[in-house]
Design an enzyme around this catalytic site. Structure first.
Site, mmCIF file in Angstrom:
data_model
loop_
_atom_site.group_PDB
_atom_site.id
_atom_site.type_symbol
_atom_site.label_atom_id
_atom_site.label_comp_id
_atom_site.label_asym_id
_atom_site.label_seq_id
_atom_site.Cartn_x
_atom_site.Cartn_y
_atom_site.Cartn_z
ATOM 1 N N GLY A 162 9.917 5.450 19.058
ATOM 2 C CA GLY A 162 9.270 5.998 18.252
ATOM 3 C C GLY A 162 9.863 6.904 16.914
ATOM 4 C CG ASN A 189 8.149 3.123 12.345
ATOM 5 O OD1 ASN A 189 8.346 3.149 11.261
ATOM 6 N ND2 ASN A 189 8.946 2.339 12.898
ATOM 7 N NE ARG A 206 -3.595 -1.848 29.150
ATOM 8 C CZ ARG A 206 -3.736 -2.164 29.393
ATOM 9 N NH1 ARG A 206 -4.119 -2.557 30.281
ATOM 10 N NH2 ARG A 206 -3.409 -3.198 28.959
ATOM 11 C CG ASN A 229 0.614 -2.214 13.106
ATOM 12 O OD1 ASN A 229 0.972 -2.007 13.624
ATOM 13 N ND2 ASN A 229 1.097 -3.631 13.155
ATOM 14 C CG HIS A 288 4.013 -7.210 11.331
ATOM 15 N ND1 HIS A 288 4.154 -7.409 12.388
ATOM 16 C CD2 HIS A 288 4.629 -8.240 10.627
ATOM 17 C CE1 HIS A 288 4.418 -9.384 13.040
ATOM 18 N NE2 HIS A 288 5.424 -9.069 11.382
ATOM 19 C CG ASP A 320 0.677 -8.236 13.074
ATOM 20 O OD1 ASP A 320 0.286 -7.968 12.920
ATOM 21 O OD2 ASP A 320 0.872 -9.163 13.698
ATOM 22 C CD GLU A 322 9.503 -1.650 10.820
ATOM 23 O OE1 GLU A 322 8.999 -0.198 11.850
ATOM 24 O OE2 GLU A 322 10.151 -2.647 10.662
HETATM 25 C C1 GRF Z 1 9.287 -0.826 14.557
HETATM 26 O O1 GRF Z 1 9.791 -2.295 14.705
HETATM 27 C C2 GRF Z 1 7.670 -1.580 14.546
HETATM 28 O O2 GRF Z 1 7.472 -2.378 13.029
HETATM 29 C C3 GRF Z 1 6.962 -2.902 15.351
HETATM 30 O O3 GRF Z 1 7.596 -2.083 16.359
HETATM 31 C C4 GRF Z 1 8.751 -1.143 15.648
HETATM 32 C C5 GRF Z 1 8.635 0.409 16.496
HETATM 33 O O4 GRF Z 1 9.865 1.531 16.504
HETATM 34 N N1 GRF Z 1 5.958 -3.027 15.504
HETATM 35 P P1 GRF Z 1 9.792 2.353 16.758
HETATM 36 O O5 GRF Z 1 9.247 3.265 18.239
HETATM 37 O O6 GRF Z 1 9.242 3.459 15.714
HETATM 38 O O7 GRF Z 1 11.292 3.101 17.022
#
Ligand code: GRF
Length: 209
Positions: free
Chosen positions: A14, A16, A70, A109, A111, A152, A181
């Protein structure tokens, strides 16, 4: 402009998610995270949500074994909270056709490559960076995009590059990409919350504030 109601879907650490929380708390994003939903019961992302008094819910294979049940549960939870924006931040579970149709142009999303390279089925996590290194490309990066029915394949919102050095490993490269990111995802969320993203076919127009 009303404050957008955000749901963040996660499966792991988590980091991000944390950048979105931080950018809401510092006033940069005009939104509120109503709920964090994890497909993994013990995801650290749920702890991060709890640390900031955000509701965290586990919806995964243990309590909803098949994909459709789900997704039905996810839809129920999101509709009940009148969610405006769904952010996939390292979410590793399948969203079905019904889910994607209901929330068309409301799911984004992140990526960890420059789409359309190194993306699609089987390209997730460290596999993406391994494929980048194996191919020998000099540039990679991150992409924020809207989610459609494919993997994607939805319209691209933001991209940023990083250079691949000769001595990079999966670890060093993922670290470099993760750094961008953490810039791109909160920016994408911010733009959405300011109604500045306009999907025109495959293209996303970003209007001035
Ligand atoms: C990130 O590299 C994202 O691009 C990918 O999964 C990872 C998640 O990282 N889809 P985090 O859980 O946000 O640290």
């Amino acid at each position: 402009m009303s404050v957008k109601k955000i749901a963040v879907l996660v499966s792991g650490r988590g980091s991000n998610l944390q950048t979105i929380i931080d950018n809401i708390e510092n006033g940069s994003i005009n939104g509120k995270i109503e709920v964090v939903i994890s497909s993994k019961r013990n995801a650290y992302a749920l702890k991060r949500a709890a640390n900031h008094d955000i509701e965290g819910i586990y919806i995964g294979k243990e309590n909803y074994p098949d994909v459709d049940s789900r997704n039905d549960k996810l839809i129920e939870v999101l509709k009940k909270r009148e969610i405006d924006l769904i952010v996939l931040a390292g979410y590793m579970s399948i969203l079905n056709k019904r889910f994607v149709e209901i929330f068309k142009n409301k799911i984004i999303n992140i990526h960890p490559s420059l789409i359309p390279s190194f993306c699609g089925k089987g390209y997730y996590g460290s596999r993406v960076h391994k494929a980048v290194l194996d191919y020998g490309v000099k540039l990679t990066g991150a992409t924020v995009h809207f989610v459609d029915e494919g993997t994607d394949t939805g319209p691209v919102i933001l991209q940023k590059t990083v250079e691949v050095d000769f001595n990079d490993t999966v670890e060093t490269l993922s670290k470099k990409v993760l750094k961008i990111e953490h810039e791109l995802l909160p920016l994408g969320v911010k733009l959405f919350c300011e109604d500045r993203l306009h999907v025109e076919g495959r293209k996303v127009k970003i209007s001035m504030s």
